[in-house]
Scaffold this motif. Sequence first.
Motif, PDB file in Angstrom:
ATOM      1  N   LEU A   1       8.078  12.665   5.154  1.00  0.00           N
ATOM      2  CA  LEU A   1       8.400  11.860   4.504  1.00  0.00           C
ATOM      3  C   LEU A   1       7.239  10.497   5.589  1.00  0.00           C
ATOM      4  O   LEU A   1       6.563   9.825   4.887  1.00  0.00           O
ATOM      5  CB  LEU A   1       9.448  10.689   4.374  1.00  0.00           C
ATOM      6  N   GLY A   2       7.578  10.971   6.645  1.00  0.00           N
ATOM      7  CA  GLY A   2       7.223  10.190   7.999  1.00  0.00           C
ATOM      8  C   GLY A   2       5.532  10.977   7.415  1.00  0.00           C
ATOM      9  O   GLY A   2       4.369   9.836   7.868  1.00  0.00           O
ATOM     10  N   THR A   3       5.224  12.265   7.207  1.00  0.00           N
ATOM     11  CA  THR A   3       3.901  12.707   7.370  1.00  0.00           C
ATOM     12  C   THR A   3       2.815  12.552   6.300  1.00  0.00           C
ATOM     13  O   THR A   3       1.421  11.696   6.161  1.00  0.00           O
ATOM     14  CB  THR A   3       3.574  14.536   7.240  1.00  0.00           C
ATOM     15  N   VAL A   4       3.916  11.977   5.060  1.00  0.00           N
ATOM     16  CA  VAL A   4       3.220  11.428   3.276  1.00  0.00           C
ATOM     17  C   VAL A   4       2.854  10.498   4.540  1.00  0.00           C
ATOM     18  O   VAL A   4       1.307   9.849   4.090  1.00  0.00           O
ATOM     19  CB  VAL A   4       4.113  11.106   2.833  1.00  0.00           C
ATOM     20  N   ALA A   5       3.191   8.909   5.090  1.00  0.00           N
ATOM     21  CA  ALA A   5       2.631   7.407   5.555  1.00  0.00           C
ATOM     22  C   ALA A   5       2.206   7.825   6.407  1.00  0.00           C
ATOM     23  O   ALA A   5       1.318   6.972   6.594  1.00  0.00           O
ATOM     24  CB  ALA A   5       4.487   7.103   6.013  1.00  0.00           C
ATOM     25  N   GLY A   6       1.919   8.527   7.191  1.00  0.00           N
ATOM     26  CA  GLY A   6       0.902   8.910   8.394  1.00  0.00           C
ATOM     27  C   GLY A   6      -0.665   8.965   7.720  1.00  0.00           C
ATOM     28  O   GLY A   6      -1.364   8.784   8.317  1.00  0.00           O
ATOM     29  N   GLY A   7      -0.540   9.960   6.580  1.00  0.00           N
ATOM     30  CA  GLY A   7      -2.020  10.571   6.124  1.00  0.00           C
ATOM     31  C   GLY A   7      -1.861   9.480   4.983  1.00  0.00           C
ATOM     32  O   GLY A   7      -3.408   9.488   4.568  1.00  0.00           O
ATOM     33  N   ILE A   8      -1.844   8.714   4.052  1.00  0.00           N
ATOM     34  CA  ILE A   8      -1.843   7.439   3.106  1.00  0.00           C
ATOM     35  C   ILE A   8      -2.609   6.217   4.672  1.00  0.00           C
ATOM     36  O   ILE A   8      -4.012   5.887   4.387  1.00  0.00           O
ATOM     37  CB  ILE A   8      -0.576   6.495   2.565  1.00  0.00           C
ATOM     38  N   ALA A   9      -1.866   5.923   6.085  1.00  0.00           N
ATOM     39  CA  ALA A   9      -2.001   5.318   6.872  1.00  0.00           C
ATOM     40  C   ALA A   9      -3.487   5.836   8.027  1.00  0.00           C
ATOM     41  O   ALA A   9      -4.253   4.292   7.660  1.00  0.00           O
ATOM     42  CB  ALA A   9      -1.092   5.405   8.246  1.00  0.00           C
ATOM     43  N   SER A  10      -3.513   6.655   8.295  1.00  0.00           N
ATOM     44  CA  SER A  10      -4.709   7.365   8.461  1.00  0.00           C
ATOM     45  C   SER A  10      -5.684   7.608   7.757  1.00  0.00           C
ATOM     46  O   SER A  10      -7.158   7.819   7.894  1.00  0.00           O
ATOM     47  CB  SER A  10      -4.894   8.731   9.315  1.00  0.00           C
ATOM     48  N   GLY A  11      -6.135   6.588   6.272  1.00  0.00           N
ATOM     49  CA  GLY A  11      -7.086   6.906   5.619  1.00  0.00           C
ATOM     50  C   GLY A  11      -7.422   8.678   5.197  1.00  0.00           C
ATOM     51  O   GLY A  11      -8.664   9.011   4.694  1.00  0.00           O
ATOM     52  N   ARG A  12      -6.721   9.230   5.039  1.00  0.00           N
ATOM     53  CA  ARG A  12      -6.848  10.604   4.751  1.00  0.00           C
ATOM     54  C   ARG A  12      -6.156  10.810   2.978  1.00  0.00           C
ATOM     55  O   ARG A  12      -7.158  12.381   2.341  1.00  0.00           O
ATOM     56  CB  ARG A  12      -6.220  12.019   5.597  1.00  0.00           C
ATOM     57  N   VAL A  13      -6.378  10.669   2.524  1.00  0.00           N
ATOM     58  CA  VAL A  13      -5.950  10.185   0.639  1.00  0.00           C
ATOM     59  C   VAL A  13      -7.128   9.944  -0.095  1.00  0.00           C
ATOM     60  O   VAL A  13      -7.612   8.375   0.080  1.00  0.00           O
ATOM     61  CB  VAL A  13      -4.588   9.970   0.511  1.00  0.00           C
ATOM     62  N   PRO A  14      -7.875  10.527  -0.427  1.00  0.00           N
ATOM     63  CA  PRO A  14      -9.215   9.789  -1.005  1.00  0.00           C
ATOM     64  C   PRO A  14      -8.684   8.895  -2.896  1.00  0.00           C
ATOM     65  O   PRO A  14      -8.308   9.622  -3.004  1.00  0.00           O
ATOM     66  CB  PRO A  14     -10.612  11.008  -1.313  1.00  0.00           C
ATOM     67  N   THR A  15      -9.581   8.268  -2.987  1.00  0.00           N
ATOM     68  CA  THR A  15     -10.304   7.136  -3.878  1.00  0.00           C
ATOM     69  C   THR A  15      -9.018   7.910  -5.197  1.00  0.00           C
ATOM     70  O   THR A  15      -8.626   7.716  -5.888  1.00  0.00           O
ATOM     71  CB  THR A  15     -10.789   6.431  -4.051  1.00  0.00           C
TER      72      THR A  15
ATOM     73  N   ALA B   1      -3.452   9.734  -6.840  1.00  0.00           N
ATOM     74  CA  ALA B   1      -4.636   9.939  -5.972  1.00  0.00           C
ATOM     75  C   ALA B   1      -3.852  10.765  -4.582  1.00  0.00           C
ATOM     76  O   ALA B   1      -3.698  11.709  -3.626  1.00  0.00           O
ATOM     77  CB  ALA B   1      -4.930   9.103  -5.082  1.00  0.00           C
ATOM     78  N   ILE B   2      -2.296  10.149  -4.371  1.00  0.00           N
ATOM     79  CA  ILE B   2      -1.304  10.332  -2.828  1.00  0.00           C
ATOM     80  C   ILE B   2      -0.833  11.655  -3.799  1.00  0.00           C
ATOM     81  O   ILE B   2      -0.452  12.697  -2.726  1.00  0.00           O
ATOM     82  CB  ILE B   2      -0.185   9.082  -2.939  1.00  0.00           C
ATOM     83  N   THR B   3      -0.124  11.786  -4.923  1.00  0.00           N
ATOM     84  CA  THR B   3       0.239  12.689  -5.245  1.00  0.00           C
ATOM     85  C   THR B   3      -0.394  14.140  -5.827  1.00  0.00           C
ATOM     86  O   THR B   3       0.219  15.870  -5.206  1.00  0.00           O
ATOM     87  CB  THR B   3       0.865  12.850  -6.714  1.00  0.00           C
ATOM     88  N   THR B   4      -1.612  14.224  -5.695  1.00  0.00           N
ATOM     89  CA  THR B   4      -2.761  14.453  -6.036  1.00  0.00           C
ATOM     90  C   THR B   4      -3.124  15.488  -4.807  1.00  0.00           C
ATOM     91  O   THR B   4      -3.766  16.518  -4.758  1.00  0.00           O
ATOM     92  CB  THR B   4      -3.736  14.779  -6.630  1.00  0.00           C
TER      93      THR B   4
ATOM     94  N   LEU C   1      -4.564  -0.887  -0.053  1.00  0.00           N
ATOM     95  CA  LEU C   1      -3.101   0.631   0.485  1.00  0.00           C
ATOM     96  C   LEU C   1      -3.462   2.182   0.257  1.00  0.00           C
ATOM     97  O   LEU C   1      -2.642   2.893   0.652  1.00  0.00           O
ATOM     98  CB  LEU C   1      -3.520   0.459  -1.448  1.00  0.00           C
ATOM     99  N   LEU C   2      -4.995   2.265   0.911  1.00  0.00           N
ATOM    100  CA  LEU C   2      -5.398   3.557   0.838  1.00  0.00           C
ATOM    101  C   LEU C   2      -5.875   3.419   1.974  1.00  0.00           C
ATOM    102  O   LEU C   2      -7.246   3.205   1.715  1.00  0.00           O
ATOM    103  CB  LEU C   2      -5.636   4.537   0.411  1.00  0.00           C
ATOM    104  N   GLY C   3      -5.650   3.763   3.272  1.00  0.00           N
ATOM    105  CA  GLY C   3      -5.947   4.106   4.296  1.00  0.00           C
ATOM    106  C   GLY C   3      -6.818   2.743   4.546  1.00  0.00           C
ATOM    107  O   GLY C   3      -6.976   1.522   4.595  1.00  0.00           O
ATOM    108  N   THR C   4      -8.539   2.848   4.373  1.00  0.00           N
ATOM    109  CA  THR C   4      -9.431   1.448   4.573  1.00  0.00           C
ATOM    110  C   THR C   4     -10.739   1.833   3.483  1.00  0.00           C
ATOM    111  O   THR C   4     -11.693   1.137   3.533  1.00  0.00           O
ATOM    112  CB  THR C   4     -10.193   1.427   5.759  1.00  0.00           C
ATOM    113  N   HIS C   5     -10.309   2.107   2.963  1.00  0.00           N
ATOM    114  CA  HIS C   5     -11.390   2.611   1.050  1.00  0.00           C
ATOM    115  C   HIS C   5     -10.355   2.409   0.050  1.00  0.00           C
ATOM    116  O   HIS C   5     -11.601   2.348  -0.435  1.00  0.00           O
ATOM    117  CB  HIS C   5     -11.687   3.845   0.935  1.00  0.00           C
ATOM    118  N   LEU C   6      -9.701   1.886  -0.321  1.00  0.00           N
ATOM    119  CA  LEU C   6      -8.835   1.308  -1.077  1.00  0.00           C
ATOM    120  C   LEU C   6      -8.057  -0.034  -1.314  1.00  0.00           C
ATOM    121  O   LEU C   6      -6.760   0.489  -0.824  1.00  0.00           O
ATOM    122  CB  LEU C   6      -8.230   2.802  -1.863  1.00  0.00           C
ATOM    123  N   THR C   7      -9.014  -1.207  -2.038  1.00  0.00           N
ATOM    124  CA  THR C   7      -7.980  -2.384  -1.695  1.00  0.00           C
ATOM    125  C   THR C   7      -6.954  -2.597  -2.565  1.00  0.00           C
ATOM    126  O   THR C   7      -6.626  -1.806  -4.056  1.00  0.00           O
ATOM    127  CB  THR C   7      -8.665  -3.723  -1.211  1.00  0.00           C
TER     128      THR C   7
END
Length: 331
Positions: free
Chosen positions: A131-145, A78-81, A281-287
């Motif tokens: 790298l910080g923008t990647v962390a922000g994208g993950i933490a804010s839930g913008r990476v779909p499962t 999910a992160i890499t795509t 692990l991803l935002g609040t949608h993938l544990t």
Amino acid sequence: MSTFAAVVLFVGVVAYAVLGGADFGAGFWDLTAGGPERGRRPRHLVDVVLAPVWEANHVWLIFCLVMLWTAFPTAFAAITTTLYLPLGLAALGIVVRGSGFAFRKVFVRTEQQRFAGAAFASSSVITPFFLGTVAGGIASGRVPTEGNGDPLRSWLNPTSVLGGVLAVLVCAVLSAVFLVAEARRQGDEDVERWFRRRARLAAAVTGIVVAAGIGVLHADAPQLFSGLLGRGLPLVVGSGVCGVGALVLLPRGAPPLLRILAVAAVACVVLGWGVAQYPYLLGTHLTIAEASAPTPTLWVLVIVAAVAAALVAPAMALLFVLQQRGRLQAP
């Protein structure tokens, strides 16, 4: 087992944030040191400190990638795509940075040395930002499962930009404190004073950005904001205390104590993010449990990671000890 594997992964993230972050921050000060004459002595100290260890610190990045794609393949895909643009730019920055640092030592023509030095210094800022923008994208839930999320808005958003800016600033503060300690250890009072002023300035700017970032997170990533003010609050407070302590002790603190406080400040920031986001692990949608590989795979991975740590950790510890004692400097 999945939670334990996630903890092991996050240990690698913290190690790379601290050790790799200090390296990137040194490049930031190389970039802002001024002209060839004015910046000669600060740049020389950066070279002396980085030369023995700059490649070794990327071991932790490789460790994190292997842990992520093996233990949590769903999250890795999910992160890499989704975040392939900032990840690709960060990877390019790492390559350019290493090439610039290596080649500016062997080039003999002044213009070539300046070009290589500019490549090293500028990529030292670009890489932690992405790298910080990647962390922000993950933490804010913008990476779909399922992956393949928006390739632009997933990292061009308020939380990601905040993460990128903070990554650059935190690296700069961490490195400045390290370089103050190193200049003091070498007895170079002028360079120590130079880095001490910049450490305080960078810390002040970081504090302003953090204060502004509270509003950004509240509006753009409310779940993360809530977690940081809940479970993650002790770590956030601990980071601030350690950071202020390092700044207060800059004029007279022992070099080992300054390094410990600076490391603790950065480590608490990263750990606060992890604690605030748990159990996702991803935002609040993938544990963590949903993203994990089968249990036998996790067992094998953790055992291999333990064996690797037993082999690599003593070697890296010896490397840092020899560097601190000046045994690795060219005669």
